[in-house]
Design an enzyme around this catalytic site. Structure first.
Site, PDB file in Angstrom:
ATOM      1  N   THR A 137      41.730  86.361  44.185  1.00  0.00           N
ATOM      2  CA  THR A 137      41.548  85.493  45.349  1.00  0.00           C
ATOM      3  C   THR A 137      42.780  85.461  46.247  1.00  0.00           C
ATOM      4  O   THR A 137      42.675  85.613  47.466  1.00  0.00           O
ATOM      5  CB  THR A 137      41.227  84.067  44.876  1.00  0.00           C
ATOM      6  N   GLY A 147      34.473  73.480  43.503  1.00  0.00           N
ATOM      7  CA  GLY A 147      35.402  74.567  43.207  1.00  0.00           C
ATOM      8  C   GLY A 147      36.830  74.110  43.002  1.00  0.00           C
ATOM      9  O   GLY A 147      37.741  74.941  42.914  1.00  0.00           O
ATOM     10  N   ASP A 182      48.998  71.468  34.517  1.00  0.00           N
ATOM     11  CA  ASP A 182      49.303  72.095  35.812  1.00  0.00           C
ATOM     12  C   ASP A 182      50.519  71.425  36.457  1.00  0.00           C
ATOM     13  O   ASP A 182      51.445  72.099  36.926  1.00  0.00           O
ATOM     14  CB  ASP A 182      48.082  71.988  36.732  1.00  0.00           C
ATOM     15  N   LYS A 239      54.805  72.499  37.363  1.00  0.00           N
ATOM     16  CA  LYS A 239      55.352  72.314  38.711  1.00  0.00           C
ATOM     17  C   LYS A 239      56.606  71.443  38.695  1.00  0.00           C
ATOM     18  O   LYS A 239      57.569  71.731  39.420  1.00  0.00           O
ATOM     19  CB  LYS A 239      54.271  71.710  39.620  1.00  0.00           C
ATOM     20  N   GLU A 273      57.779  80.214  46.749  1.00  0.00           N
ATOM     21  CA  GLU A 273      57.457  78.949  47.412  1.00  0.00           C
ATOM     22  C   GLU A 273      56.090  78.418  47.015  1.00  0.00           C
ATOM     23  O   GLU A 273      55.896  77.216  46.832  1.00  0.00           O
ATOM     24  CB  GLU A 273      57.514  79.133  48.932  1.00  0.00           C
TER      25      GLU A 273
END
EC number: 1.1.1.3
Length: 367
Positions: free
Chosen positions: A12, A209, A223, A227, A152
């Site tokens: 993607t 989605g 997740d 980060k 980034e």
């Protein structure tokens, strides 16, 4: 001068970058940015390399047909190279690393970075694993090999939070970072404020989605964990042990708890936080009750936001999209543009140094 790319991975995000380069190519060239895709390697979709570049229209058409084997044959075209041969044997400037990577190990992206640096190639990536798990090793290797490494898009996609902290806020000591870094959980909590049950909010996020079939990484905080590990190391310069981070998901929150907090002038948000304490930092990922006056409490839906607490500038909050194929593709483009501009500036500074040295030598001869 043309800047040549090899895309490792063509899912993607890789496709989004190719689409953006196709759409904005002429505009970028007018700004002195000639970016060319010379190679693509994907374990499922196939591999292509041509030293004179690939036609992006034909590349994207082949992908839509299901495999890069549908890309038309031409003299000099190489097919079937794996990711490591593509990295080593292609004559490119930068490897765009967007492969499918195991977030728990950072592989194969970590090894892709190592091989690229050893081959004298820059790396631009959106994979969180290498930056979270191998930041110090890879940043040192890039410096030692004289190449650049940019990432980034690993934290808030196309919203430039790393660049903001490292460039726009330079001169400040950033003592605390707090943020909403996961659009799925933020969307679900916004839905639950309307009385929607957890299971229904999750189902809605999946239908849009936002959430995967297995939503564990989002709703249990993994997740966000990676980060905040990235921000702690990159922005604050403090290494973080993944196993020592406080992590709690949103599963135990109910619509009743969420509505009650609103009546009390507070709002539940899934927050990743880093608080500096000398040479260490306290890192947590968990649901937090925020005052409605806190800028993060007003971030709804799938949006993300981060607050940097600075000793000189005070608290500064950046809000933007934290995911999305186009946004993440733009993050790669933004890194490529900065990389190219920095190389151009280094070249100008090098030429200026030579000119000054020549002038000094001539002056000494005259004297």
């Amino acid at each position: 001068m043309t800047h040549h790319l090899a895309l490792i991975g063509f899912g993607t995000v890789g496709q989004a970058l190719a689409e953006i380069l196709r759409e904005r190519g002429k505009m970028l060239q007018k700004q002195g940015l000639d970016i060319q895709v010379n190679a693509v390697s994907d374990p499922l979709k196939g591999s292509l390399y041509h030293p004179e570049g690939l036609d992006l229209n034909l590349l994207l058409q082949a992908e839509k047909r299901g495999h890069l084997d549908f890309y038309p044959e031409r003299d000099g075209l190489q097919r079937g190279w794996n990711s490591f041969k593509t990295i080593e044997d292609t004559d490119v400037d930068t490897v765009v690393e967007v492969s499918y990577t195991d977030i728990r190990t950072g592989q194969p992206a970590i090894d892709h970075c190592r091989r690229a640096f050893q081959s004298g190639k820059n790396v631009v990536m959106t994979n969180k694993g290498p930056v979270a798990l191998a930041y110090h090793e890879l940043s040192k290797m890039a410096r030692d090999c004289g190449v650049d490494w940019k990432y980034e898009g690993t934290v808030m996609s196309g919203t430039p939070v790393i660049r903001t902290a490292r460039s726009a806020l330079v001169g400040n000591e950033i003592t605390e970072i707090r943020g909403i870094f996961n659009g799925t959980t933020n969307y679900m909590l916004s839905q639950m404020e309307e009385g929607v049950r957890f299971s229904e909010a999750l189902e809605s996020a999946q239908s849009l989605g936002m959430a995967e079939a297995d939503p564990t990484s989002d709703i249990e905080g993994y997740d966000v964990l990676y980060k905040v590990m990235i921000l702690a190391q990159v922005v604050m310069g403090i290494p973080v042990d993944r196993d020592k981070v406080i992590r709690k998901g949103i599963r135990d929150l109910s619509p009743e708890m969420i509505r009650q907090s609103l009546q009390e002038g507070k709002r539940w948000k899934m927050v990743g936080s880093i608080k500096k304490n000398g040479n260490e930092c306290q890192v947590a990922v968990q649901p937090v009750l925020l005052s409605l006056s806190d800028p993060l409490s007003g971030i709804g839906g799938a949006m993300n936001g981060v607050t940097f607490v600075c000793d000189l500038a005070g608290p500064i909050t950046v809000v933007g999209a934290g995911a999305g194929r186009r946004e993440t593709g733009y993050a790669l483009l933004s890194d490529l543009i900065h990389l190219i501009r920095e190389e151009e500036n280094d070249g100008i500074r090098g030429e200026e140094t030579i000119i000054r040295q020549d002038a000094l030598e001539r002056r000494e001869k005259v004297d």
